[in-house]
Design an enzyme around this catalytic site. Sequence first.
Site, PDB file in Angstrom:
ATOM      1  N   LYS A  76       0.814  -1.217   0.000  1.00 22.46           N
ATOM      2  CA  LYS A  76       0.000   0.000   0.000  1.00 22.46           C
ATOM      3  C   LYS A  76       0.848   1.267   0.000  1.00 22.46           C
ATOM      4  CE  LYS A  76      -3.150  -2.574   3.003  1.00 22.46           C
ATOM      5  NZ  LYS A  76      -2.147  -3.499   3.565  1.00 22.46           N
ATOM      6  N   HIS A 107      -3.563   3.543   0.811  1.00 21.62           N
ATOM      7  CA  HIS A 107      -3.819   3.055   2.173  1.00 21.62           C
ATOM      8  C   HIS A 107      -4.955   3.826   2.861  1.00 21.62           C
ATOM      9  CE1 HIS A 107      -1.515   0.897   5.642  1.00 21.62           C
ATOM     10  NE2 HIS A 107      -2.809   0.907   5.866  1.00 21.62           N
TER      11      HIS A 107
END
Length: 310
Positions: A76, A107
């Site tokens: 992420k 994220h």
Amino acid sequence: MALTLNSGYEMPILGLGFFRMEGKNIKEILFNAIKIGYRHFDCAAKYQNEEELGEALEEAFRMGLVKREELFITTKLWNSDHDHVLEACKDSLKKLRLDYLDLYLIHFPVPTRHTGIGKPASVKGKDGVLDIDTNITLETVWRGMENLVSLGLVRSIGISNYSVLLTRDCLAYSKVKPAVNQLELHPYFQRDSLVKFCQKHGICVTAHTPLGGAQANTEMFGSVSCLDDPVLLGIAAKYKRSVAQIVLHWSIQRNAAVIPKTSKLERLQENFQALDFELSEEDMELIKTIDRKARSNDPAKGGWNIDIYE
């Protein structure tokens, strides 16, 4: 069992998350998981263990324990790298010792002050509140994500911790649609509207914190674990399963992938066995009744000092 993403690739419905995993234990955990049958591994730049995971993956490939093409690996983009998508992705690939990622996620939908590539952080202002960058749009970030697909660095791209409306916006401005929305999901935080919205529009859902965070989140955020709920205890006894297996399969039966985190061999085995049974419709309906709309992983209480979900 796997979910077919809108990119055409398949994502195993049960995986292993590496949040809060200490680097020194990662190789043993990864090797045990692969031997049990796990093929989906979820990490993030912010977890700061990509390098150790990369070393373990490289050794697993070299030993013939598994082939790269047999794995589905997610990492992420952290908030502080929203204006440096390409550099951040390349840094993660280098640390993971991979040529490509199966899935790369934003994220959080929260651009923050840049702190250097490979140095994810959450810088606060003088007021003690997370320093959110108001000059970067999420559409711009998504253009950077789409570029990764064009360059062949990433097979699928997605979002994480996006609400219904932010997901709608992403669908509207995207050329490459988000393949996944990874979000907190468990019986105390069922999020039926968001799950149905994503699935209606071809976005697969992955449940992070699928067991409600248990003791770690209770200590950090003051949340209450669903694993002690009397309804879930009763269902577990009925099926002769652990409460964790019931909770994981509840998400799986909603066609949501799950990525529980554990470092214990017996828990790895137990969680993997959440695949091999089915809950009755009556019990799925019963679990609906215990929804508390209670977020377990709350960054506002974890140090950001701002409620990004308001």
